[in-house]
Design a protein around this motif. Structure first.
Motif, PDB file in Angstrom:
ATOM      1  N   HIS A  34       0.809  -1.220   0.000  1.00 15.26           N
ATOM      2  CA  HIS A  34       0.000   0.000   0.000  1.00 15.26           C
ATOM      3  C   HIS A  34       0.843   1.271   0.000  1.00 15.26           C
ATOM      4  CE1 HIS A  34       0.408   1.149   4.292  1.00 15.26           C
ATOM      5  NE2 HIS A  34       0.585  -0.154   4.451  1.00 15.26           N
ATOM      6  N   THR A  35       2.044   1.215   0.573  1.00 14.29           N
ATOM      7  CA  THR A  35       2.900   2.415   0.558  1.00 14.29           C
ATOM      8  C   THR A  35       3.406   2.715  -0.852  1.00 14.29           C
ATOM      9  OG1 THR A  35       4.841   1.122   1.214  1.00 14.29           O
ATOM     10  CG2 THR A  35       3.607   2.214   2.974  1.00 14.29           C
ATOM     11  N   THR A  36       3.605   1.683  -1.639  1.00 15.30           N
ATOM     12  CA  THR A  36       3.995   1.876  -3.037  1.00 15.30           C
ATOM     13  C   THR A  36       2.865   2.561  -3.797  1.00 15.30           C
ATOM     14  OG1 THR A  36       5.389  -0.099  -2.959  1.00 15.30           O
ATOM     15  CG2 THR A  36       4.747   0.693  -5.139  1.00 15.30           C
ATOM     16  N   LEU A  37       1.634   2.100  -3.562  1.00 19.13           N
ATOM     17  CA  LEU A  37       0.475   2.717  -4.213  1.00 19.13           C
ATOM     18  C   LEU A  37       0.315   4.177  -3.795  1.00 19.13           C
ATOM     19  CD1 LEU A  37      -2.107  -0.183  -4.015  1.00 19.13           C
ATOM     20  CD2 LEU A  37      -1.067   0.757  -6.081  1.00 19.13           C
ATOM     21  N   THR A  38       0.564   4.454  -2.524  1.00 18.98           N
ATOM     22  CA  THR A  38       0.497   5.846  -2.056  1.00 18.98           C
ATOM     23  C   THR A  38       1.488   6.703  -2.823  1.00 18.98           C
ATOM     24  OG1 THR A  38      -0.216   5.181   0.149  1.00 18.98           O
ATOM     25  CG2 THR A  38       0.766   7.364  -0.052  1.00 18.98           C
ATOM     26  N   GLY A  39       2.687   6.184  -3.027  1.00 18.55           N
ATOM     27  CA  GLY A  39       3.697   6.905  -3.802  1.00 18.55           C
ATOM     28  C   GLY A  39       3.241   7.200  -5.222  1.00 18.55           C
ATOM     29  N   TYR A  40       2.568   6.225  -5.838  1.00 20.24           N
ATOM     30  CA  TYR A  40       2.027   6.457  -7.182  1.00 20.24           C
ATOM     31  C   TYR A  40       0.947   7.539  -7.144  1.00 20.24           C
ATOM     32  CZ  TYR A  40       3.952   1.782  -8.349  1.00 20.24           C
ATOM     33  OH  TYR A  40       4.747   0.688  -8.543  1.00 20.24           O
ATOM     34  N   GLU A  41       0.038   7.421  -6.169  1.00 22.51           N
ATOM     35  CA  GLU A  41      -1.104   8.343  -6.110  1.00 22.51           C
ATOM     36  C   GLU A  41      -0.692   9.795  -5.886  1.00 22.51           C
ATOM     37  OE1 GLU A  41      -4.175   7.076  -3.417  1.00 22.51           O
ATOM     38  OE2 GLU A  41      -4.755   5.407  -4.712  1.00 22.51           O
TER      39      GLU A  41
END
Length: 73
Positions: A34-41
């Motif tokens: 989920h932290t990777t997705l946050t970085g994308y978002e």
């Protein structure tokens, strides 16, 4: 951080919210944390082309809508 990364992140967040998915749920579906997705978002991380197809499949949209540059030919 560049404008394209921010635009892509905005699309990912909007599509995730439309599907009523949490970051954890989306991460499980596409195989990332989920932290990777946050970085994308937020546009801090560049979305690799390999992940565009997985996200598009979950969202039910063409990959080109997420990242138009991933499919330039």
């Amino acid at each position: 951080m560049n404008l394209l990364d921010v635009r892509i992140g905005h699309i990912i967040k909007l599509e995730r919210q439309k599907k009523r998915l949490t970051l954890d749920e989306l991460g499980s579906l596409v195989g990332c944390h989920h932290t990777t997705l946050t970085g994308y978002e937020v546009g801090r991380r560049r979305l690799p082309a390999s992940r565009v197809d997985a996200l598009a499949a979950v969202f039910g949209i063409p990959p080109k809508l997420i990242d138009p540059e991933a499919y330039e030919g």
